[in-house]
Design a protein around this motif. Structure first.
Motif, PDB file in Angstrom:
ATOM      1  N   ASP A  39     -41.592   5.129  -6.144  1.00  0.00           N
ATOM      2  CA  ASP A  39     -40.757   6.141  -6.063  1.00  0.00           C
ATOM      3  C   ASP A  39     -41.691   7.345  -6.947  1.00  0.00           C
ATOM      4  O   ASP A  39     -41.451   7.536  -8.237  1.00  0.00           O
ATOM      5  CB  ASP A  39     -39.211   6.225  -6.690  1.00  0.00           C
ATOM      6  N   SER A  40     -42.053   8.186  -6.298  1.00  0.00           N
ATOM      7  CA  SER A  40     -42.936   9.218  -7.104  1.00  0.00           C
ATOM      8  C   SER A  40     -42.003  10.485  -7.500  1.00  0.00           C
ATOM      9  O   SER A  40     -42.660  11.155  -8.268  1.00  0.00           O
ATOM     10  CB  SER A  40     -43.826  10.212  -5.725  1.00  0.00           C
ATOM     11  N   ARG A  41     -40.778  10.267  -7.087  1.00  0.00           N
ATOM     12  CA  ARG A  41     -39.922  11.284  -7.760  1.00  0.00           C
ATOM     13  C   ARG A  41     -39.019  10.676  -9.378  1.00  0.00           C
ATOM     14  O   ARG A  41     -39.040  11.555 -10.197  1.00  0.00           O
ATOM     15  CB  ARG A  41     -38.673  11.690  -7.029  1.00  0.00           C
ATOM     16  N   TYR A  42     -39.129   9.360  -9.405  1.00  0.00           N
ATOM     17  CA  TYR A  42     -38.102   8.762 -10.280  1.00  0.00           C
ATOM     18  C   TYR A  42     -38.882   7.524 -11.059  1.00  0.00           C
ATOM     19  O   TYR A  42     -38.456   7.264 -11.979  1.00  0.00           O
ATOM     20  CB  TYR A  42     -36.721   8.556 -10.064  1.00  0.00           C
ATOM     21  N   GLY A  43     -39.819   7.016 -10.219  1.00  0.00           N
ATOM     22  CA  GLY A  43     -40.436   5.832 -10.825  1.00  0.00           C
ATOM     23  C   GLY A  43     -41.142   5.726 -12.005  1.00  0.00           C
ATOM     24  O   GLY A  43     -42.017   7.007 -12.245  1.00  0.00           O
ATOM     25  N   GLU A  44     -41.373   4.872 -12.825  1.00  0.00           N
ATOM     26  CA  GLU A  44     -41.902   4.946 -14.074  1.00  0.00           C
ATOM     27  C   GLU A  44     -43.405   5.087 -14.040  1.00  0.00           C
ATOM     28  O   GLU A  44     -43.940   5.711 -14.624  1.00  0.00           O
ATOM     29  CB  GLU A  44     -41.752   3.499 -14.875  1.00  0.00           C
ATOM     30  N   PHE A  45     -44.047   4.556 -12.983  1.00  0.00           N
ATOM     31  CA  PHE A  45     -45.671   4.753 -12.658  1.00  0.00           C
ATOM     32  C   PHE A  45     -45.788   6.182 -12.541  1.00  0.00           C
ATOM     33  O   PHE A  45     -46.911   6.406 -12.870  1.00  0.00           O
ATOM     34  CB  PHE A  45     -45.745   4.028 -11.386  1.00  0.00           C
ATOM     35  N   TRP A  46     -44.866   6.962 -11.830  1.00  0.00           N
ATOM     36  CA  TRP A  46     -45.351   8.442 -11.597  1.00  0.00           C
ATOM     37  C   TRP A  46     -44.643   9.269 -12.634  1.00  0.00           C
ATOM     38  O   TRP A  46     -45.559  10.294 -12.776  1.00  0.00           O
ATOM     39  CB  TRP A  46     -44.427   8.692 -10.201  1.00  0.00           C
ATOM     40  N   VAL A  47     -43.719   9.162 -13.115  1.00  0.00           N
ATOM     41  CA  VAL A  47     -43.131  10.113 -14.059  1.00  0.00           C
ATOM     42  C   VAL A  47     -42.819   9.573 -15.450  1.00  0.00           C
ATOM     43  O   VAL A  47     -42.167  10.429 -16.290  1.00  0.00           O
ATOM     44  CB  VAL A  47     -41.872  10.858 -13.419  1.00  0.00           C
ATOM     45  N   GLY A  48     -42.986   8.491 -15.634  1.00  0.00           N
ATOM     46  CA  GLY A  48     -42.874   7.918 -17.104  1.00  0.00           C
ATOM     47  C   GLY A  48     -41.573   7.307 -17.077  1.00  0.00           C
ATOM     48  O   GLY A  48     -40.628   7.066 -16.385  1.00  0.00           O
ATOM     49  N   SER A  49     -41.325   6.900 -18.336  1.00  0.00           N
ATOM     50  CA  SER A  49     -40.150   6.024 -18.651  1.00  0.00           C
ATOM     51  C   SER A  49     -38.601   6.985 -18.757  1.00  0.00           C
ATOM     52  O   SER A  49     -38.694   8.121 -19.055  1.00  0.00           O
ATOM     53  CB  SER A  49     -40.095   5.343 -19.962  1.00  0.00           C
ATOM     54  N   ARG A  50     -37.744   6.442 -18.264  1.00  0.00           N
ATOM     55  CA  ARG A  50     -36.521   7.055 -18.316  1.00  0.00           C
ATOM     56  C   ARG A  50     -35.544   6.411 -19.384  1.00  0.00           C
ATOM     57  O   ARG A  50     -35.746   5.382 -19.823  1.00  0.00           O
ATOM     58  CB  ARG A  50     -35.726   6.984 -17.050  1.00  0.00           C
ATOM     59  N   PRO A  51     -34.268   7.033 -19.916  1.00  0.00           N
ATOM     60  CA  PRO A  51     -33.714   6.349 -20.925  1.00  0.00           C
ATOM     61  C   PRO A  51     -32.822   5.404 -20.173  1.00  0.00           C
ATOM     62  O   PRO A  51     -32.587   5.329 -19.035  1.00  0.00           O
ATOM     63  CB  PRO A  51     -32.797   7.521 -21.260  1.00  0.00           C
ATOM     64  N   THR A  52     -32.473   4.439 -21.015  1.00  0.00           N
ATOM     65  CA  THR A  52     -31.401   3.603 -20.408  1.00  0.00           C
ATOM     66  C   THR A  52     -29.819   4.064 -20.877  1.00  0.00           C
ATOM     67  O   THR A  52     -29.910   4.922 -21.388  1.00  0.00           O
ATOM     68  CB  THR A  52     -31.554   2.202 -21.208  1.00  0.00           C
ATOM     69  N   LEU A  53     -29.029   3.251 -20.181  1.00  0.00           N
ATOM     70  CA  LEU A  53     -27.535   3.665 -20.446  1.00  0.00           C
ATOM     71  C   LEU A  53     -27.310   3.457 -22.010  1.00  0.00           C
ATOM     72  O   LEU A  53     -26.650   4.399 -22.453  1.00  0.00           O
ATOM     73  CB  LEU A  53     -26.618   2.709 -19.551  1.00  0.00           C
ATOM     74  N   GLU A  54     -27.883   2.474 -22.845  1.00  0.00           N
ATOM     75  CA  GLU A  54     -27.616   2.339 -23.786  1.00  0.00           C
ATOM     76  C   GLU A  54     -28.339   3.138 -24.677  1.00  0.00           C
ATOM     77  O   GLU A  54     -27.463   3.738 -25.598  1.00  0.00           O
ATOM     78  CB  GLU A  54     -28.009   0.861 -24.271  1.00  0.00           C
ATOM     79  N   SER A  55     -29.432   3.732 -24.552  1.00  0.00           N
ATOM     80  CA  SER A  55     -30.236   4.650 -25.563  1.00  0.00           C
ATOM     81  C   SER A  55     -29.615   5.971 -25.197  1.00  0.00           C
ATOM     82  O   SER A  55     -29.521   6.658 -26.324  1.00  0.00           O
ATOM     83  CB  SER A  55     -31.702   4.638 -24.948  1.00  0.00           C
ATOM     84  N   MET A  56     -29.188   6.320 -24.101  1.00  0.00           N
ATOM     85  CA  MET A  56     -28.578   7.687 -23.857  1.00  0.00           C
ATOM     86  C   MET A  56     -27.211   7.914 -24.484  1.00  0.00           C
ATOM     87  O   MET A  56     -26.826   8.964 -25.213  1.00  0.00           O
ATOM     88  CB  MET A  56     -28.380   8.036 -22.317  1.00  0.00           C
ATOM     89  N   ALA A  57     -26.405   6.777 -24.658  1.00  0.00           N
ATOM     90  CA  ALA A  57     -25.276   6.719 -25.159  1.00  0.00           C
ATOM     91  C   ALA A  57     -25.262   6.807 -26.756  1.00  0.00           C
ATOM     92  O   ALA A  57     -24.650   7.603 -27.397  1.00  0.00           O
ATOM     93  CB  ALA A  57     -24.453   5.305 -25.009  1.00  0.00           C
ATOM     94  N   ALA A  58     -26.394   6.270 -27.118  1.00  0.00           N
ATOM     95  CA  ALA A  58     -26.610   6.320 -28.925  1.00  0.00           C
ATOM     96  C   ALA A  58     -27.048   7.652 -28.817  1.00  0.00           C
ATOM     97  O   ALA A  58     -26.776   8.028 -30.071  1.00  0.00           O
ATOM     98  CB  ALA A  58     -27.667   5.248 -29.071  1.00  0.00           C
ATOM     99  N   GLU A  59     -28.066   8.396 -28.298  1.00  0.00           N
ATOM    100  CA  GLU A  59     -28.663   9.583 -28.546  1.00  0.00           C
ATOM    101  C   GLU A  59     -27.511  10.618 -28.613  1.00  0.00           C
ATOM    102  O   GLU A  59     -27.505  11.458 -29.310  1.00  0.00           O
ATOM    103  CB  GLU A  59     -29.570   9.935 -27.467  1.00  0.00           C
ATOM    104  N   LEU A  60     -26.472  10.704 -27.438  1.00  0.00           N
ATOM    105  CA  LEU A  60     -25.410  11.655 -27.385  1.00  0.00           C
ATOM    106  C   LEU A  60     -24.057  11.349 -27.840  1.00  0.00           C
ATOM    107  O   LEU A  60     -23.283  12.329 -28.116  1.00  0.00           O
ATOM    108  CB  LEU A  60     -25.555  12.096 -25.843  1.00  0.00           C
ATOM    109  N   GLY A  61     -23.738   9.997 -28.389  1.00  0.00           N
ATOM    110  CA  GLY A  61     -22.657   9.656 -28.796  1.00  0.00           C
ATOM    111  C   GLY A  61     -21.570   9.729 -27.636  1.00  0.00           C
ATOM    112  O   GLY A  61     -20.504  10.299 -28.084  1.00  0.00           O
TER     113      GLY A  61
END
Length: 504
Positions: A131-153
């Motif tokens: 997936d050239s729009r969302y895939g990790e190979f193309w646009v890099g890593s995305r946050p996980t549900l857990e990491s985003m929850a920790a970041e934003l509270g």
């Protein structure tokens, strides 16, 4: 959500056999499991969300980030989230396409924030490599549900759950959405309303549109007064903008030599904007000579020539999306001519009058009134107003306004996450409102004498001047956030000489 991509061309292929999928999913080091610390902004966003919550008790409120937008064929523009979404979540820069913040009404009162977004896909998924729009190979890593929850509270969920969440209790819980943020999310809300029987008649559709507009207006109006964290972000944006202006001055000799010097100036400023923050807060106006008399000159195709002025209206947007908005009019040779200085000092006097009116208790429109009076006085003194029209006559809103030929725009606008921030606020909350501590506004009078203006003195023609600073209203007056960039005529010449001599 994101705009649909064109059909993939036949000449591009990717492996899709099971053996390849197994192979590409294997042999990777484990992903980090450490969670990020909570972002500093997360200490401030609950108070912002509480303002929206209090305005719409018991209702489900939907604030989308928006989606990726096609620039050309299969290439997207750099993503920027919708301002209301960013303000209420704390996510800035290019985060997070297709995300949606939902304020879910709580049984105990108030709302619980839930962020729906597309998390990092597993490595055995096709998205990972294809997936050239969302895939990790193309646009890099995305946050996980857990990491985003920790970041934003706040609670996070997969975007695929959004539809069911909006349909829950449909018809019993009112639903509002910031429509302009994401057409697909808005359509989903409309569908939920229609299926619940609340969005079928003309009256219901009108009521829903008014409800949505009220939510967007609330999200816009609440940004009029900045909290302490936001004030510091504005200072950061202005500090970076000052360094970018220094860099432009230092490179003026190169800009003159290269040709299409306006583009060179745009590039130098953009380099520093991208390095210091997220980029420019708006398309930079790099207007030399008569181009300065086109208020939104963003073509930036002209040359820079000694003897002309360069009007540079530009600001850096930091990663939090707060932007500066500063204008300086610079003599390209480093020295103003007598005529240029005469016009410049009139604009400077008008700006100083406007800044003096930036005090709590004054009204927003008082700033323009103070600045434009000085503009009118100079035009009258120079004999440019029609025969028999004095300063008071031209300032009459109904029968005058002749001076607006040479300054057609207003003096101020609110500034923040949008360069023209809080634009959906009602007139009584904007133009007619009292200035309060924490507000940030521009003060930017100008005088513009087009080259073909036969009512202007010949020596004025082709000269355009604007001076703009970013002003924070304080408890007892104001703070000029961009004051580190010289603006008085003598100071401008001294500043330019210091930088140019250092580079000689």
């Amino acid at each position: 959500m994101s705009e649909k991509q064109p059909t993939k061309p036949d000449h591009r292929s990717r492996p899709n056999n099971e053996q390849f999928k197994t192979f590409i999913a294997s042999g990777w080091a484990p992903r980090p499991t450490d969670l990020p610390e909570q972002a500093e902004v997360a200490r401030w966003t609950p108070a912002r969300r509480a303002v929206v919550s209090e305005a719409f008790p018991g209702e489900r409120l939907v604030m989308p980030a928006g989606g990726l937008k096609v620039r050309s064929n299969d290439c997207d523009y750099v993503f920027r989230p919708h301002t209301a979404f960013s303000h209420l979540t704390g996510l800035g820069a290019d985060r997070e396409p297709d995300a949606v913040l939902v304020l879910e009404p709580s049984e105990e009162g108030g709302h619980d924030p839930i962020l729906y977004f597309r998390p990092l896909a597993p490595r055995d998924s096709e998205e990972f490599f294809a997936d050239s729009r969302y895939g990790e190979f193309w646009v890099g890593s995305r946050p996980t549900l857990e990491s985003m929850a920790a970041e934003l509270g706040m609670e996070t969920r997969h975007i695929d759950q959004l539809g069911d969440a909006l349909a829950k209790d449909a018809g019993q819980v009112a639903l509002r959405v910031v429509v302009e943020a994401d057409a697909d999310v808005a359509a989903l809300v409309e569908k939920v309303r229609a299926e619940s029987g609340l969005g079928t008649t003309e009256a219901q559709l009108t009521a829903a549109a008014e409800a949505d507009a009220e939510l967007a207006r609330t999200c816009s109006t609440m940004r009029l007064v900045k909290d302490d964290w936001e004030k510091d972000q504005m200072r950061l944006a202005c500090e970076g903008t000052a360094r970018a202006f220094d860099a432009v001055v230092a490179d003026l000799p190169e800009a003159k030599k290269r040709g299409r010097g306006e583009r060179w100036v745009e590039g130098v400023f953009g380099l520093h904007a991208r390095h210091h923050g997220n980029g420019v807060g708006y398309d930079s106006i790099c207007a030399a000579g008569d181009h300065a008399n086109t208020l939104h000159w963003i073509r930036n195709t002209g040359d820079l020539r000694d003897g002309d002025l360069l009007l540079l209206d530009a600001g850096i947007e930091v990663d939090s999306l707060f932007t500066a908005d500063v204008t300086r009019t610079l003599p390209i040779s480093g020295r103003f001519s007598d005529v240029q200085r005469r016009i410049y000092e009139a604009v400077y006097a008008a700006q100083q009058a406007g800044i003096a009116a930036c005090r709590p208790g004054n009204r927003f429109k008082d700033v323009h009134a103070a600045a434009i009076r000085v503009i009118a006085e100079h035009l009258h003194e120079w004999g440019l107003l029609p025969e028999g029209v004095d300063v008071e006559a031209t300032l009459d809103a109904d029968t005058g306004q002749y001076h607006r030929r040479w300054m057609v725009h207003g003096t101020s606008h609110h500034l923040g996450m949008d360069v023209h921030d809080c634009a959906q606020a009602l007139r009584e909350d904007y133009m007619d409102a009292e200035l309060r501590p924490g507000m940030v506004l521009t003060v930017e009078p100008g005088l513009y004498f087009k080259a073909d203006d036969q009512l202007a003195p010949e020596e004025f023609r082709g000269i355009g001047v604007r001076i703009e600073d970013d002003i924070l209203i304080t408890e007892d007056g104001c703070e000029n956030l961009s004051a580190m960039i010289p603006s008085r005529a003598d100071d401008v010449e001294t500043w330019m000489a210091r930088i140019l001599d250092a580079g000689a």
